[in-house]
Design a protein around this motif. Structure first.
Motif, PDB file in Angstrom:
ATOM      1  N   GLN A  74       8.826  10.933   3.053  1.00 15.03           N
ATOM      2  CA  GLN A  74       7.538  10.282   3.261  1.00 15.03           C
ATOM      3  C   GLN A  74       7.500   8.890   2.620  1.00 15.03           C
ATOM      4  O   GLN A  74       8.148   8.640   1.605  1.00 15.03           O
ATOM      5  N   THR A  75       6.694   8.017   3.231  1.00 11.53           N
ATOM      6  CA  THR A  75       6.346   6.748   2.594  1.00 11.53           C
ATOM      7  C   THR A  75       4.882   6.859   2.193  1.00 11.53           C
ATOM      8  O   THR A  75       4.002   6.995   3.053  1.00 11.53           O
ATOM      9  N   VAL A  76       4.643   6.870   0.886  1.00 15.81           N
ATOM     10  CA  VAL A  76       3.284   7.016   0.357  1.00 15.81           C
ATOM     11  C   VAL A  76       2.875   5.710  -0.296  1.00 15.81           C
ATOM     12  O   VAL A  76       3.609   5.164  -1.140  1.00 15.81           O
ATOM     13  N   ALA A  77       1.737   5.187   0.107  1.00 16.84           N
ATOM     14  CA  ALA A  77       1.240   3.918  -0.447  1.00 16.84           C
ATOM     15  C   ALA A  77       0.063   4.181  -1.369  1.00 16.84           C
ATOM     16  O   ALA A  77      -0.826   4.972  -1.052  1.00 16.84           O
ATOM     17  N   LEU A  78       0.073   3.544  -2.517  1.00 17.89           N
ATOM     18  CA  LEU A  78      -1.047   3.612  -3.455  1.00 17.89           C
ATOM     19  C   LEU A  78      -1.772   2.278  -3.426  1.00 17.89           C
ATOM     20  O   LEU A  78      -1.160   1.226  -3.666  1.00 17.89           O
ATOM     21  N   VAL A  79      -3.053   2.309  -3.091  1.00 17.47           N
ATOM     22  CA  VAL A  79      -3.826   1.065  -3.008  1.00 17.47           C
ATOM     23  C   VAL A  79      -5.087   1.194  -3.850  1.00 17.47           C
ATOM     24  O   VAL A  79      -5.506   2.284  -4.212  1.00 17.47           O
ATOM     25  N   GLY A  80      -5.673   0.063  -4.120  1.00 19.36           N
ATOM     26  CA  GLY A  80      -6.893   0.038  -4.934  1.00 19.36           C
ATOM     27  C   GLY A  80      -6.994  -1.261  -5.695  1.00 19.36           C
ATOM     28  O   GLY A  80      -6.053  -2.067  -5.706  1.00 19.36           O
ATOM     29  N   GLN A  81      -8.148  -1.471  -6.293  1.00 21.77           N
ATOM     30  CA  GLN A  81      -8.355  -2.710  -7.039  1.00 21.77           C
ATOM     31  C   GLN A  81      -7.490  -2.734  -8.296  1.00 21.77           C
ATOM     32  O   GLN A  81      -6.997  -1.698  -8.749  1.00 21.77           O
ATOM     33  N   SER A  82      -7.326  -3.911  -8.891  1.00 19.57           N
ATOM     34  CA  SER A  82      -6.562  -4.034 -10.145  1.00 19.57           C
ATOM     35  C   SER A  82      -7.192  -3.156 -11.209  1.00 19.57           C
ATOM     36  O   SER A  82      -8.422  -3.112 -11.348  1.00 19.57           O
ATOM     37  N   GLY A  83      -6.341  -2.452 -11.964  1.00 19.04           N
ATOM     38  CA  GLY A  83      -6.840  -1.582 -13.032  1.00 19.04           C
ATOM     39  C   GLY A  83      -7.181  -0.185 -12.562  1.00 19.04           C
ATOM     40  O   GLY A  83      -7.696   0.628 -13.338  1.00 19.04           O
ATOM     41  N   SER A  84      -6.871   0.130 -11.298  1.00 11.51           N
ATOM     42  CA  SER A  84      -7.211   1.470 -10.793  1.00 11.51           C
ATOM     43  C   SER A  84      -6.165   2.518 -11.170  1.00 11.51           C
ATOM     44  O   SER A  84      -6.372   3.702 -10.962  1.00 11.51           O
TER      45      SER A  84
END
Length: 609
Positions: free
Chosen positions: A397-407
């Motif tokens: 799998q390719t799993v992406a983690l996204v979110g604002q800085s400091g998340s």
């Protein structure tokens, strides 16, 4: 002594040099004493004060050694003096004295010759141990310590231990033995005069010891200050673009000069205290000599209990104590200074490394099923970053983690590679807790490409081959092609043997990042972690790098920490994080359809672009 005991294991491999040093120091002390004792017969011959004795004396034990020596000498002179050639015995005496002084200096050189191997060996081993420990310590250690301070300890403090603290080896052998042998000789010549000297020695010692007080405390401050200005150098050299860009040269110059001024003042205080040791001990010694001249002169001239030749030799012996006494007082200050340095060195060597392989850790060379993150909590010191975080990543799998800085996105990468350990919960690979996997084999399963391209002042080949040191040139070339870097590397003057400068500064940001990707490609790990690998690049460089990343992630399990959402739309699973928690997860299309946090992030970035 506690610090010396901890440093003692570094001395053990060189114990034969220590024993040889001790052996030759004993000889030095013996010949140093004999060189003055030999003056007595020479003076007696010179001034014709030798008693006539034709009977061979008999040795009656150590208690009567003085009388035996005098009688044997008078017997030798009486039986060997030729009235027509009175200079023969004198020539023999001079030859004996020269021989003793030669042996004394040869022994001194031999002692110093062997101690050099010990001191330099300890310096090398301690520096190696410090560097090894510095590499092993977790990243958390360097969030609290300045790197420049650690550099100061590896360079300056270790050197101080070698030059000052190891002076204790000389302190406990050479100088004390010289004093002991000299005092024995003085007692043989005149016990009464020697006991008179002992009344003044403790007084002198007490006065000299007063000078050395506070020296260790001042030395510790000086060494800490050295760490401060080395940190300033390290930080400003690393951030020179910012320093110049913000016209901050004067500010950093003043910070550095303030630190060196404090170091200057402390060094002067320490140096002046040390410099006072030698003249103070010499003055106290001369005072003792003056008192000896008065009291001993009475014994020669008035009481007639001591002959002139013995008194002259006695005065030479008394002065012979001054040199080692001065050396001891000076070395004792060096030991205080070295003790302060030893504490700073041992603070690093004794630092507990919390992130290590457990005793029952298993070797793991393959990744077969999944990565399972279960209910983890984590905080940097007092700041909570992840709260009850759970995620399963399946093989391929390719799993992406996204979110604002400091998340908390990058924290996941730091925990997977065990740069930090979770406070609660667990991370498992194929059902095995990563704390139970050998640390080296765990990290062998993973390739890491970070936002900052970390390269070293070496050739392109050396930088890429870090993950596979025995890589051939063809393997390096293949990795460069996959990383989309071959085109610019082949045009460089030395090809893969081109030195790329400090931190790779001879290359552009995009070129550096592609070399970082080539390094990960060559390692060929089953799990790839990309921590905002394109966020620091311009649009053109990003395209080249993104193509390289897409090639690299084929047939691999990839964890992508992304700032630019356009780069992760094809991911099998996108995890949206907010304040250390998962707020959404799914594919790009699923998350857009939800019209939630992810959709807002995409809309904001589209609007910005």
């Amino acid at each position: 002594m506690d610090n010396f005991k901890k440093i003692f294991p570094f001395i053990l491999p060189y114990k034969r040099y220590a024993f040889l040093n001790i052996f030759f120091n004993i000889l030095y002390a013996l010949f140093s004493t004999l060189s003055f004792m030999a003056l007595i017969p020479m003076i007696q011959v010179l001034f014709d004060k030798t008693k006539s004795n034709t009977v061979m004396p008999v040795y009656e034990g150590i208690a009567h050694i003085k009388e035996y020596g005098e009688n044997y000498l008078s017997y030798y002179i009486t039986t060997n003096t030729d009235p027509n050639n009175p200079g023969f015995v004198l020539s023999v005496m001079v030859a004996i004295i020269i021989s003793i002084f030669l042996l004394k200096n040869l022994a001194d050189y031999a002692a110093m010759f062997f101690i050099t191997f010990l001191r330099n060996g300890v310096l090398r081993d301690m520096r190696n141990a410090m560097y090894k420990k510095s590499l092993e310590l977790p990243l958390a250690f360097y969030s609290e310590k300045r790197k420049g301070d650690v550099i100061s300890r590896i360079s300056g403090d270790v050197n101080e231990v070698q030059t000052s603290f190891l002076a204790i080896l000389e302190l406990i052998v050479k100088e004390p033995l010289t004093i002991i042998f000299t005092i024995i000789a003085m007692l043989i010549i005149s016990a009464k005069l020697t006991l008179f000297v002992f009344i003044f020695i403790p007084v002198s010692g007490y006065i000299i010891s007063l000078i050395g007080k506070q020296l260790k405390k001042q030395s510790t401050k000086a060494q800490q200050e050295q760490g401060t200005f080395l940190s300033t150098i390290e930080e400003t050299m690393g951030g020179l673009k910012v320093v110049k860009g913000y016209n901050s040269e004067n500010y950093f110059n003043s910070v550095f000069q303030s630190s060196t001024k404090r170091f200057f003042d402390l060094s002067n205080t320490i140096g002046n205290r040390q410099n006072l040791a030698s003249p103070a001990s010499e003055f106290m010694g001369i005072t003792v000599i003056a008192v000896l001249l008065w009291y001993g002169g009475q014994m020669v001239l008035i009481d007639k209990t001591l002959d002139g030749a013995s008194f002259i030799a006695y005065m030479g012996l008394a002065y012979n104590i001054l040199t080692p006494a001065k050396a001891i007082s000076k070395a004792s200050y060096g030991v205080k200074r070295g003790n302060a340095a030893a504490e700073r060195v041992l603070e690093i060597l004794d630092q507990e490394n919390t992130i290590v392989s457990s005793e029952k850790a298993t070797e793991k060379t393959t990744f077969d099923n999944d990565i399972d993150i279960q209910n983890i909590n984590f905080k940097y010191e007092d700041e909570t970053v992840l709260k009850d975080f759970s995620l399963q990543i399946k093989k391929g799998q390719t799993v992406a983690l996204v979110g604002q800085s400091g998340s908390g996105k990058s924290t996941i990468a730091n925990l997977l590679t065990r740069f930090y350990d979770v406070n609660e919960g667990s991370i498992s690979i194929d059902g095995i807790n990563i704390k139970h996997i050998n640390l080296q084999s765990l990290r062998s399963l993973m390739g890491l490409v970070t936002q900052d391209s970390i390269l070293f002042n070496d050739t392109i080949k050396a930088n890429i081959a870090l993950g596979k040191l025995d890589a051939t040139d063809d393997e390096i070339m293949e990795a460069l092609k996959i990383a989309n870097a071959y085109e610019f590397v082949k045009d460089l003057p030395g090809g893969i043997y081109t030195n790329i400068g400090d931190s790779g500064n001879k290359l552009s940001g995009g070129q550096k990042q592609r070399l970082s990707i080539a390094r990960a490609v060559l390692k060929n790990p089953p799990i790839m972690i990309l921590d905002e690998a394109t966020s620091a690049l311009d649009t053109e460089s990003e395209k080249f790098v993104q193509v390289a990343l897409d090639k690299m992630m084929q047939n691999r399990t990839s964890i992508v920490i992304a700032h630019r959402l356009s780069t992760i739309q094809k991911a099998d699973l996108i995890v949206v994080m907010q304040k250390g928690k998962i707020v959404e997860q799914g594919t790009h299309d699923q998350l857009i359809a939800q019209n939630g946090t992810y959709n807002k992030l995409v809309t904001m970035q589209s609007f910005e672009s």
